[in-house]
Design a protein around this motif. Structure first.
Motif, PDB file in Angstrom:
ATOM      1  N   LEU A 256      -4.009   5.496   0.070  1.00 57.15           N
ATOM      2  CA  LEU A 256      -4.838   4.303  -0.087  1.00 57.15           C
ATOM      3  C   LEU A 256      -4.885   3.842  -1.537  1.00 57.15           C
ATOM      4  O   LEU A 256      -5.234   2.698  -1.820  1.00 57.15           O
ATOM      5  N   GLU A 460      -4.098   1.658   6.749  1.00 61.06           N
ATOM      6  CA  GLU A 460      -5.207   0.759   7.068  1.00 61.06           C
ATOM      7  C   GLU A 460      -4.735  -0.684   7.229  1.00 61.06           C
ATOM      8  O   GLU A 460      -5.536  -1.608   7.291  1.00 61.06           O
ATOM      9  N   ASN A 461      -3.403  -0.853   7.272  1.00 61.27           N
ATOM     10  CA  ASN A 461      -2.775  -2.171   7.450  1.00 61.27           C
ATOM     11  C   ASN A 461      -3.065  -3.116   6.287  1.00 61.27           C
ATOM     12  O   ASN A 461      -3.090  -4.329   6.450  1.00 61.27           O
ATOM     13  N   ARG A 462      -3.278  -2.546   5.105  1.00 63.59           N
ATOM     14  CA  ARG A 462      -3.440  -3.357   3.903  1.00 63.59           C
ATOM     15  C   ARG A 462      -2.126  -3.382   3.131  1.00 63.59           C
ATOM     16  O   ARG A 462      -1.454  -2.355   3.008  1.00 63.59           O
TER      17      ARG A 462
END
Length: 474
Positions: A256, A460-462
């Motif tokens: 992340l 997290e598809n970011r």
């Protein structure tokens, strides 16, 4: 030529960065207009941990404005194409910079004979009716620009001049010029590469606004707030690292933070939260398989192959004195016999299947605020070879063409120096601008550009790696 960047695409990219917290580290790869636009918008919105890596010794990418003669000449992007829905125009319209360009519609024949101006203008108008860069044509998806233009140009000429054999023959002999002219707009090596039906749309208004001798680089200065007043400039110069080529981009979808590590030619590495990748589709075609780890998806590699990319060459010519009076340019077309005669006149110069390199020179234009400078345009599949010619060979060959076509009207002096583009030869570009081929459409409104622009995301598809620049926008 296409606009070199899509600010709307970049703003969409940047908006996703707001999902990250605590001043994320952001690396912009490429200091062309797309990279500069991204970096300046990030700085304007309060992001401080921004770095821009540039492989060249300068910023600008395919904007290359060089001081030559009395003003700047553009060896890359040259005109602002349109006044409506055009982000470039919107950024500079209040500064009273842009000027209308009056391009020549006069033809000159390789025999040296003067072509009637009225006839020349008729042919130019037919070309402009048959071909526009706007790809909103009601034709089958499989049809290429070359198929479309050749058929429609032939039909129109026969309808207009079929009763006059001499005029028809002369008009048909401009087909080769027409092809070179189209290639100048499309940026391809052949007019059988671009799709006749594509998603590119002309902006309304004047499509060839020039920069009045200041050069297209002015848009970079506006983005960086260096123009019109340096007092308000953004602190971007300290963020740009030149002469640092990116070799490897390692991305980890499971992280992340610090999800991307970028390795450079000087041995440095940058580990960051977010990357915005802006180099040309030419770079991706050559290096995508080895640059990204893990490798990009099969569909992304497929669209990188499908998007077209070619090159155009410009040569700026400086003369000891101005010999062309008030003319604003010259357009050349050859007879078959004269094409063969060049091989006898220039026997040591390179040729392509019996056609000399000098016949790829199709137009010469004046340039703003530069009374002793002309710009020569070359297009076609021989451009990569022409880029490698020495200054001496280029000067002698262009001078040969000028004398052959224009000596009956003008007392021509030889260029005393030149400056030239080498977009295809440069490994940091490998061409000028992208175009849609017949393979770019995928149905349901999805294009290769849309797929190319799709970011690489984390769990997290970011987005962690995003793609920007002119090839991500039709």
């Amino acid at each position: 030529m296409k606009t070199i960047f899509s600010l709307s695409t970049l703003l969409a990219c940047i908006s996703t960065v707001f999902c990250l917290r605590n001043d994320p580290s952001i690396l912009v790869i490429g200091a062309g207009p797309a990279g500069i636009a991204a970096a300046t918008r990030l700085l304007e919105r309060g992001f401080k941990n921004v770095t821009v890596l540039e492989a060249e010794s300068r910023i600008g990418g395919r904007i290359l404005s060089v001081k030559f003669g009395d003003a700047f000449v553009d060896l890359g992007a040259q005109w602002c194409h349109g006044e409506e829905d055009n982000v470039v125009y919107d950024l500079v319209k209040d500064f009273n910079i842009l000027r209308h360009s009056t391009l020549s519609k006069k033809f000159y024949h390789s025999s040296g004979k003067v072509i009637d101006e009225g006839f020349s203008e008729e042919i130019f108008n037919i070309m402009d009716e048959v071909y526009t860069a706007d790809g909103n044509r009601h034709v089958p998806d499989y049809l290429t620009v070359g198929d479309y233009c050749k058929q429609n140009f032939n039909e129109t000429l026969h309808q207009k001049y079929g009763h006059d054999r001499e005029k028809l023959g002369l008009a048909l002999s401009t087909m080769d010029y027409f092809q070179h002219k189209v290639l100048g707009f499309e940026g391809s090596f052949s007019w059988y590469e671009p799709a006749a039906k594509n998603d590119y749309r002309d902006c309304g208004g004047d499509l060839q606004l020039n920069w009045n001798g200041l050069g297209y680089k002015t848009i970079l200065e506006v983005l960086m707030r260096k123009y019109p007043n340096k007092i308000r400039q953004l602190p971007i110069d300290t963020k740009i690292i030149l002469n640092n080529e990116v070799r490897k981009i390692r991305w980890n979808e499971n992280l992340l933070k610090n999800a991307v590590t970028v390795s450079c030619s000087d041995g440095t590495e940058y580990t960051v939260d977010h990357v915005i990748f802006t180099p040309s589709i030419g770079v991706l075609k050559e290096r995508a398989y080895t640059m990204f780890e893990p490798r990009l998806s099969d569909i992304k590699h497929q669209v990188i192959g499908n998007i077209g990319f070619g090159s155009v060459m410009k040569v700026a010519l400086h003369f000891p004195k101005r010999w062309w009076g008030d003319e604003n340019g010259f357009n050349f077309f050859w007879s078959s016999e004269d094409k063969w005669s060049v091989l006898r006149d220039l026997p040591e110069d390179p040729n392509w299947i019996g056609t000399s390199w000098v016949t790829y020179l199709y137009a010469i234009e004046t340039t703003e605020k530069n009374p002793k400078v002309l710009i020569a345009w070359f297009t076609g599949n021989f451009v990569p070879v022409i880029e490698q010619l020495s200054d001496r060979v280029l000067i002698n060959g262009i001078y040969y063409v000028l004398k052959k076509f224009l000596s009956q009207e003008y007392e021509i002096n030889k260029p005393d120096r030149i400056n030239r583009s080498q977009w295809y030869s440069n490994p940091h570009f490998r061409g000028v601008y992208s175009f849609q081929t017949v393979k770019c459409k995928r149905g349901n409104g999805v294009t290769s550009e849309t797929i190319l622009a799709t970011p690489l995301t984390n769990v997290e598809n970011r987005p962690i790696v995003q793609f920007a620049g002119e090839a991500t926008h039709p």
